[in-house]
Design an enzyme around this catalytic site. Structure first.
Site, mmCIF file in Angstrom:
data_model
loop_
_atom_site.group_PDB
_atom_site.id
_atom_site.type_symbol
_atom_site.label_atom_id
_atom_site.label_comp_id
_atom_site.label_asym_id
_atom_site.label_seq_id
_atom_site.Cartn_x
_atom_site.Cartn_y
_atom_site.Cartn_z
ATOM 1 N N GLU A 129 -1.266 -7.967 6.987
ATOM 2 C CA GLU A 129 -0.543 -8.639 8.063
ATOM 3 C C GLU A 129 -0.172 -10.030 7.572
ATOM 4 O OE1 GLU A 129 -1.108 -9.985 12.746
ATOM 5 O OE2 GLU A 129 -2.859 -9.513 11.516
ATOM 6 N N ARG A 351 -16.044 -3.191 2.272
ATOM 7 C CA ARG A 351 -15.481 -4.522 2.062
ATOM 8 C C ARG A 351 -16.422 -5.340 1.191
ATOM 9 N NH1 ARG A 351 -14.263 -7.467 7.551
ATOM 10 N NH2 ARG A 351 -16.397 -6.801 7.965
ATOM 11 N N LYS A 361 -10.171 -14.469 9.350
ATOM 12 C CA LYS A 361 -8.927 -15.218 9.272
ATOM 13 C C LYS A 361 -8.858 -16.299 10.347
ATOM 14 C CE LYS A 361 -5.561 -12.585 8.062
ATOM 15 N NZ LYS A 361 -4.462 -11.597 8.100
#
Length: 626
Positions: A129, A351, A361
């Site tokens: 994104e 992850r 973020k």
């Protein structure tokens, strides 16, 4: 050189040991002094053979790019730029090398995952994104997708921007992501945008409503969350298709009624997997224009709805997803099955997580916006730009991530391993320089030193002569670090590195010591001294001022819990700057150069010394506590 000598030269240049190939490189450089080509006035078999040999040898290739042998570097670049046909042979060699790597797998990790239907072709995708800069967690996703597409299989890598939330997305972030991928050596075969498919996604949503698989819901967000947790059906779940379609059109127009609604997939109200409890698939956003489509759309699909559809439409064969999506994978499959779309295989991997670091973020953005850090490329930030600015090399970054592999095991890693892998890359090639801290620097007089200052050429790297030479100035007037001198004793024999032994004859002052006198004892055995110190001559060279930065972790706690307020654990002073003086050779360093300040550590040049201004150096961790 004669033709037979040139043909033998290629064999000598194929070794991966620098000492073995160095004399051959020097001989070739000399041969090319007044030549554009190795043999004759156009590209020859000798040129082609030698160029491919050098390009295929990572040791030789890396050395040539440093430009130490000017004629060789000129010829190498010229052939590369003017004869692209040679690249085809390199590609074949690279494919063979990739096949070998795939067969053996990456050291430290298993890539033997038995992905389905790979014989039919492999297409992977990296779908960021554009709402922030890539961090170290994104690096693993991007590199794994690149590895499966381009190295393990002869496939295709797609870069797709998931740009369906205009409130958070910017062109700035999109450009940065493309640049960061290039920094990591990732070259997507195709770039697309979810916003390219907004009309198709709109039509798919209409179809789902008409088939009874979706409905409009104006339940307020807090109540909707409660109902989903408790397995309670929305009051709107059984509204008619006509009503749902009418509200969806109101959402498309961005009307007051439309903005109060969302569209939810009609999957289940009480599935044990809460991700399957009628998730939202469309919502209004009229706050800001989309950075690509402007004000055309007033509503946008969610990632969970758009991702499986666009994956299928774009021909993705294998969707690599992190473990955070494990509960949502059945949802992904439900959309493919319900819409009768081409199937996509999924593989889940863990992850990357690091101690004393957060990758949220939202939290990272707050650090930037509040001014706690200098920006997204701050060397304390866990972004690709941050770790690069701190001195992480791309080969080391790729190697570290590949060694983690596509495992599903979630572990919180220590940064020491990350930076230790980098040290292996930089230590053999980082030129050695000298610096003395300005604060409390000690003046030293060498009582039997040279009457007149002079310089000598010394190797920049004691174990790698290819790094080159530097000028070392010698005189009777030196400066030393206070931290070293305060450990000296009267009449003790010490070693002045790059000069020889000396005896401490006089010490003036204490806490701090201000001056000392030294008497040379160059015949002394440097192996027998306990203290080996760096120093700088204040005569015979122009010392270069430096701002030397060292950085700490951003947070003080190894792992933040969900209930922790991260702001309570921010390190008060995570950047410390020391003023220093460096040897005169430092004036030639450029931004991004990596050096070692002897006995102080490794540093990346953040700003070169220009116009008498201080050079700015950022300390590079090595995986060991100082």
């Amino acid at each position: 050189m004669k033709s037979d000598e040139l043909s033998q030269l290629a064999a000598g240049l194929s070794a991966l040991d620098f000492k073995t190939i160095e004399p051959h490189l020097v001989a070739l450089d000399k041969h090319l002094t007044l030549r554009s080509y190795v043999d004759g006035y156009s590209i020859s078999h000798a040129d082609t053979t030698l160029w491919i040999t050098l390009r295929s040898n990572k040791v030789a290739n890396a050395f040539i790019k440093r430009g130490a042998l000017v004629n060789l570097a000129r010829w190498f670049s010229y052939v590369e730029e003017t004869h692209p046909e040679i690249q085809e042979e390199i590609k074949l060699k690279d494919e063979v090398e990739r096949a070998k790597k795939a067969a053996a797998s990456k050291a430290g990790a298993s890539y033997n995952m038995a992905l389905q239907d790979t014989e039919k072709g492999v297409v992977t995708r990296f779908p960021p994104e554009p709402s922030g800069y890539l961090h170290i967690g994104h690096a693993k996703a991007a590199l794994l997708n690149d590895y499966f597409a381009h190295e393990l299989y002869k496939g295709t890598l797609l870069l797709r921007f998931d740009d369906t939330n205009p409130s958070k997305e910017k062109q700035e972030y999109e450009d940065a992501i493309i640049q960061d991928l290039a920094l990591m050596g990732i070259k997507p075969d195709k770039t697309s945008y979810t916003s390219d498919y907004l009309e198709k996604l709109y039509q798919y949503c209409i179809r789902m409503i008409k088939e009874g698989h979706a409905y409009a819901d104006d339940t307020i967000q807090e109540k909707m969350s409660e109902e989903r947790m408790e397995g309670i059906a929305s009051k709107n779940r059984d509204n008619s298709v006509e009503d749902n379609l009418a509200i969806f059109e109101q959402m498309k127009e961005g009307t007051e009624i439309g903005q109060k609604n969302c569209i939810r997939a009609k999957i289940s109200i009480d599935n044990p997997n809460k991700a399957m409890r009628d998730p939202v698939i469309y919502r209004c956003n009229t706050d800001v224009p989309h950075h690509r489509t402007g004000t055309t759309w007033k509503m946008y699909p969610t990632y969970d709805f758009a991702c499986p559809i666009v994956d299928s439409l774009e021909g993705v064969t294998h969707a690599l997803r992190t473990t955070e999506y494990t509960d949502r994978n059945p949802q992904y499959q439900w959309f493919l099955d319900t819409l009768k779309l081409r199937q996509v295989h999924m593989w889940t991997f863990a992850r990357m997580a690091f101690i004393r670091t957060f990758l949220s973020k939202r939290k990272l953005t707050k650090l930037v916006d509040s001014g706690y850090v200098w920006g997204w490329d701050d060397p304390r930030m866990p972004t690709i730009r941050g770790v690069r600015r701190r001195g992480m090399t791309i080969p080391a970054l790729r190697d570290f991530i590949f060694k983690q592999g596509p495992s599903r095991n979630i572990v919180s890693m220590d940064w020491t391993n990350f930076w230790a892998s980098n040290k292996k890359e930089i230590d053999p090639i980082a030129p050695r320089h000298t610096a003395v801290d300005v604060k409390d620097a000690v003046k030293a007089t060498v009582i039997d030193g040279p009457e007149k200052a002079y310089t000598e050429d010394k190797p920049k790297h004691g174990k790698n002569p290819a790094v080159g030479l530097k000028k070392v100035a010698f005189s009777r007037h030196l400066i030393l670090d206070q931290e070293d001198v305060k450990l000296f004793k009267q009449d003790e024999e010490i070693t002045l590195m790059n000069w020889g032994n000396a005896i401490v004859r006089k010490i003036t002052g204490s806490n701090p010591i201000t001056e000392i006198e030294l008497e040379l004892h160059l015949e002394g055995d440097v192996k027998k001294t306990d203290k080996k110190v760096t120093w700088l001559s204040t005569q015979g060279q122009d010392l270069v001022p430096a701002e030397v930065y060292e950085f700490d972790y951003l947070i003080t706690k190894d792992k933040l819990e969900d209930t922790d307020n991260y702001e309570d654990f921010l390190t008060p002073h995570s950047a410390v700057m020391t003023n220093a003086l460096c040897d005169g050779n430092v004036v030639d360093l450029k931004e991004d150069d990596i050096i070692q300040l002897e006995r102080k550590g490794y540093f990346r040049v953040d700003k070169a010394s220009e116009g008498g201004k201080a050079i700015v150096l950022f300390g590079i961790p090595t995986g060991k506590a100082k």
